[in-house]
Design a protein around this motif. Sequence first.
Motif, PDB file in Angstrom:
ATOM      1  N   ALA A   1       0.838  -1.195   0.000  1.00  0.00           N
ATOM      2  CA  ALA A   1       0.000   0.000   0.000  1.00  0.00           C
ATOM      3  C   ALA A   1       0.878   1.252   0.000  1.00  0.00           C
ATOM      4  CB  ALA A   1      -0.917  -0.009   1.214  1.00  0.00           C
ATOM      5  N   GLY A   2       0.528   2.200  -0.850  1.00  0.00           N
ATOM      6  CA  GLY A   2       1.297   3.430  -0.989  1.00  0.00           C
ATOM      7  C   GLY A   2       2.217   3.438  -2.185  1.00  0.00           C
ATOM      8  N   ASP A   3       2.517   2.276  -2.746  1.00  0.00           N
ATOM      9  CA  ASP A   3       3.347   2.227  -3.953  1.00  0.00           C
ATOM     10  C   ASP A   3       2.617   2.877  -5.126  1.00  0.00           C
ATOM     11  OD1 ASP A   3       5.382   0.886  -2.657  1.00  0.00           O
ATOM     12  OD2 ASP A   3       4.819  -1.099  -3.387  1.00  0.00           O
ATOM     13  N   VAL A   4       3.391   3.321  -6.109  1.00  0.00           N
ATOM     14  CA  VAL A   4       2.841   3.894  -7.340  1.00  0.00           C
ATOM     15  C   VAL A   4       3.413   3.125  -8.524  1.00  0.00           C
ATOM     16  CG1 VAL A   4       2.707   5.924  -8.831  1.00  0.00           C
ATOM     17  CG2 VAL A   4       2.521   6.182  -6.334  1.00  0.00           C
ATOM     18  N   VAL A   5       2.528   2.613  -9.360  1.00  0.00           N
ATOM     19  CA  VAL A   5       2.913   1.866 -10.553  1.00  0.00           C
ATOM     20  C   VAL A   5       2.604   2.715 -11.778  1.00  0.00           C
ATOM     21  CG1 VAL A   5       2.585  -0.257 -11.883  1.00  0.00           C
ATOM     22  CG2 VAL A   5       2.389  -0.310  -9.380  1.00  0.00           C
ATOM     23  N   GLU A   6       3.581   2.843 -12.674  1.00  0.00           N
ATOM     24  CA  GLU A   6       3.376   3.545 -13.944  1.00  0.00           C
ATOM     25  C   GLU A   6       3.804   2.617 -15.071  1.00  0.00           C
ATOM     26  OE1 GLU A   6       4.428   8.056 -13.445  1.00  0.00           O
ATOM     27  OE2 GLU A   6       5.780   6.878 -12.159  1.00  0.00           O
ATOM     28  N   LEU A   7       3.043   2.610 -16.148  1.00  0.00           N
ATOM     29  CA  LEU A   7       3.360   1.724 -17.262  1.00  0.00           C
ATOM     30  C   LEU A   7       2.915   2.361 -18.567  1.00  0.00           C
ATOM     31  CD1 LEU A   7       0.640  -1.057 -17.355  1.00  0.00           C
ATOM     32  CD2 LEU A   7       0.911   0.380 -15.339  1.00  0.00           C
ATOM     33  N   GLU A   8       3.601   1.959 -19.647  1.00  0.00           N
ATOM     34  CA  GLU A   8       3.274   2.512 -20.954  1.00  0.00           C
ATOM     35  C   GLU A   8       3.644   1.532 -22.045  1.00  0.00           C
ATOM     36  OE1 GLU A   8       5.594   6.087 -21.290  1.00  0.00           O
ATOM     37  OE2 GLU A   8       7.400   5.013 -21.925  1.00  0.00           O
ATOM     38  N   ILE A   9       2.967   1.686 -23.177  1.00  0.00           N
ATOM     39  CA  ILE A   9       3.313   0.978 -24.406  1.00  0.00           C
ATOM     40  C   ILE A   9       3.389   2.020 -25.505  1.00  0.00           C
ATOM     41  CG2 ILE A   9       2.612  -0.770 -26.096  1.00  0.00           C
ATOM     42  CD1 ILE A   9       1.211  -2.271 -23.889  1.00  0.00           C
ATOM     43  N   GLY A  10       4.429   1.947 -26.325  1.00  0.00           N
ATOM     44  CA  GLY A  10       4.633   2.939 -27.367  1.00  0.00           C
ATOM     45  C   GLY A  10       3.407   3.145 -28.238  1.00  0.00           C
ATOM     46  N   GLY A  11       2.939   4.373 -28.353  1.00  0.00           N
ATOM     47  CA  GLY A  11       1.799   4.715 -29.187  1.00  0.00           C
ATOM     48  C   GLY A  11       0.447   4.440 -28.573  1.00  0.00           C
ATOM     49  N   LEU A  12       0.403   3.796 -27.390  1.00  0.00           N
ATOM     50  CA  LEU A  12      -0.878   3.430 -26.780  1.00  0.00           C
ATOM     51  C   LEU A  12      -1.180   4.204 -25.509  1.00  0.00           C
ATOM     52  CD1 LEU A  12      -0.915  -0.457 -27.200  1.00  0.00           C
ATOM     53  CD2 LEU A  12      -1.671   1.309 -28.794  1.00  0.00           C
ATOM     54  N   GLY A  13      -0.226   4.982 -25.014  1.00  0.00           N
ATOM     55  CA  GLY A  13      -0.484   5.784 -23.838  1.00  0.00           C
ATOM     56  C   GLY A  13       0.165   5.238 -22.583  1.00  0.00           C
ATOM     57  N   ARG A  14      -0.149   5.887 -21.466  1.00  0.00           N
ATOM     58  CA  ARG A  14       0.517   5.621 -20.201  1.00  0.00           C
ATOM     59  C   ARG A  14      -0.523   5.518 -19.082  1.00  0.00           C
ATOM     60  NH1 ARG A  14       6.001   6.821 -18.590  1.00  0.00           N
ATOM     61  NH2 ARG A  14       6.197   7.080 -16.316  1.00  0.00           N
ATOM     62  N   GLN A  15      -0.265   4.607 -18.140  1.00  0.00           N
ATOM     63  CA  GLN A  15      -1.117   4.431 -16.969  1.00  0.00           C
ATOM     64  C   GLN A  15      -0.361   4.834 -15.705  1.00  0.00           C
ATOM     65  OE1 GLN A  15      -2.603   0.450 -16.518  1.00  0.00           O
ATOM     66  NE2 GLN A  15      -3.613   0.424 -18.506  1.00  0.00           N
ATOM     67  N   ARG A  16      -1.146   5.109 -14.651  1.00  0.00           N
ATOM     68  CA  ARG A  16      -0.553   5.358 -13.325  1.00  0.00           C
ATOM     69  C   ARG A  16      -1.558   4.922 -12.270  1.00  0.00           C
ATOM     70  NH1 ARG A  16      -0.273   8.997  -9.039  1.00  0.00           N
ATOM     71  NH2 ARG A  16       1.838   9.482  -8.289  1.00  0.00           N
ATOM     72  N   GLN A  17      -1.130   4.023 -11.389  1.00  0.00           N
ATOM     73  CA  GLN A  17      -2.004   3.567 -10.319  1.00  0.00           C
ATOM     74  C   GLN A  17      -1.328   3.705  -8.966  1.00  0.00           C
ATOM     75  OE1 GLN A  17      -1.564   0.316 -12.553  1.00  0.00           O
ATOM     76  NE2 GLN A  17      -2.767   1.435 -14.072  1.00  0.00           N
ATOM     77  N   LYS A  18      -2.065   4.213  -7.991  1.00  0.00           N
ATOM     78  CA  LYS A  18      -1.612   4.156  -6.606  1.00  0.00           C
ATOM     79  C   LYS A  18      -2.150   2.866  -5.997  1.00  0.00           C
ATOM     80  CE  LYS A  18      -1.296   6.736  -2.300  1.00  0.00           C
ATOM     81  NZ  LYS A  18      -1.652   7.996  -1.591  1.00  0.00           N
ATOM     82  N   VAL A  19      -1.324   2.209  -5.208  1.00  0.00           N
ATOM     83  CA  VAL A  19      -1.708   0.933  -4.608  1.00  0.00           C
ATOM     84  C   VAL A  19      -2.321   1.184  -3.235  1.00  0.00           C
ATOM     85  CG1 VAL A  19      -0.870  -1.313  -3.819  1.00  0.00           C
ATOM     86  CG2 VAL A  19       0.133  -0.250  -5.866  1.00  0.00           C
ATOM     87  N   GLY A  20      -3.511   0.608  -3.029  1.00  0.00           N
ATOM     88  CA  GLY A  20      -4.190   0.701  -1.747  1.00  0.00           C
ATOM     89  C   GLY A  20      -4.462  -0.672  -1.169  1.00  0.00           C
ATOM     90  N   GLN A  21      -5.219  -0.720  -0.114  1.00  0.00           N
ATOM     91  CA  GLN A  21      -5.527  -1.976   0.578  1.00  0.00           C
ATOM     92  C   GLN A  21      -7.025  -2.232   0.528  1.00  0.00           C
ATOM     93  OE1 GLN A  21      -3.104  -4.090   2.276  1.00  0.00           O
ATOM     94  NE2 GLN A  21      -4.868  -5.459   2.024  1.00  0.00           N
ATOM     95  N   ALA A  22      -7.409  -3.427   0.138  1.00  0.00           N
ATOM     96  CA  ALA A  22      -8.834  -3.775   0.096  1.00  0.00           C
ATOM     97  C   ALA A  22      -9.410  -3.827   1.504  1.00  0.00           C
ATOM     98  CB  ALA A  22      -9.018  -5.110  -0.609  1.00  0.00           C
TER      99      ALA A  22
END
Length: 265
Positions: free
Chosen positions: A244-265
């Motif tokens: 919890a609290g981590d930040v994940v960022e990911l991308e694929i060329g030409g398809l855009g970029r994501q960003r998620q903060k990690v929480g706890q269920a």
Amino acid sequence: MDAAGALRDIGEPEIDGAFLASGGVERVREALQRGALPVVDAEGLRIGAPIARPGKIVCIGLNYRDHAAESGAEVPAEPVVFMKASNTMVGPYDDVLIPKGSVKTDWEVELAVVIGKEARYLGSREEALGVIAGYAVANDVSEREFQLERGGQWDKGKSCETFNPLGPWLVTPDEVGDPQDLPLRLWVNGEPRQDGTTKDMIFDVAEVVRYLSRFMVLEPGDVINTGTPAGVAMGMPGQPYLRAGDVVELEIGGLGRQRQKVGQA
């Protein structure tokens, strides 16, 4: 999004299987060319997944040689197929929730394929590519203990809530070009974790779609996650799984970029 980067209202309630099956992409393209789509002020708005209510999310495991190696698995002779609950899908910037009891929540940047036409028993690669409505970025979030240590059923480690961020865009094949020439990257808290290319898929996009159509009917709006390159927590020294609290960022060329903060269920 138009050529200038402005967001436009497509004038339809949502993009789903019915939209794709009824020629929705072509309608939107024609309306954009006529100048009939008003600009949207997106300030403060949430970006959801680009597909609403997929009938199914089908996933291909161990589809990159380097990921198979880091997982300690043999290179598969045929695609490894598993399913992911369709309600795992969330938007590209929504929080990812670590399930209760989880100790091994992991990340996976993947090229997602969105089906645009009903497909069964496809006979060629050309036919397979012809049923694709577009491509998107997916994070195939996985709980490795649930997946591998709780009875051998992969679906349990793949179907927890929020475990399939998708988007931000559905990019049509004409804009993507060669789907086997796309870079994939992922960072956790700014640290690079995955850096691969779809060139290294064991089974490429056309083969994956053709193969799946031999075992199930693919329908408009279905999503296929095509596998991840090396660099997941499971294969790293110390196995730095998400907290919890981590930040994940990911991308694929030409398809855009994501960003998620990690929480706890």
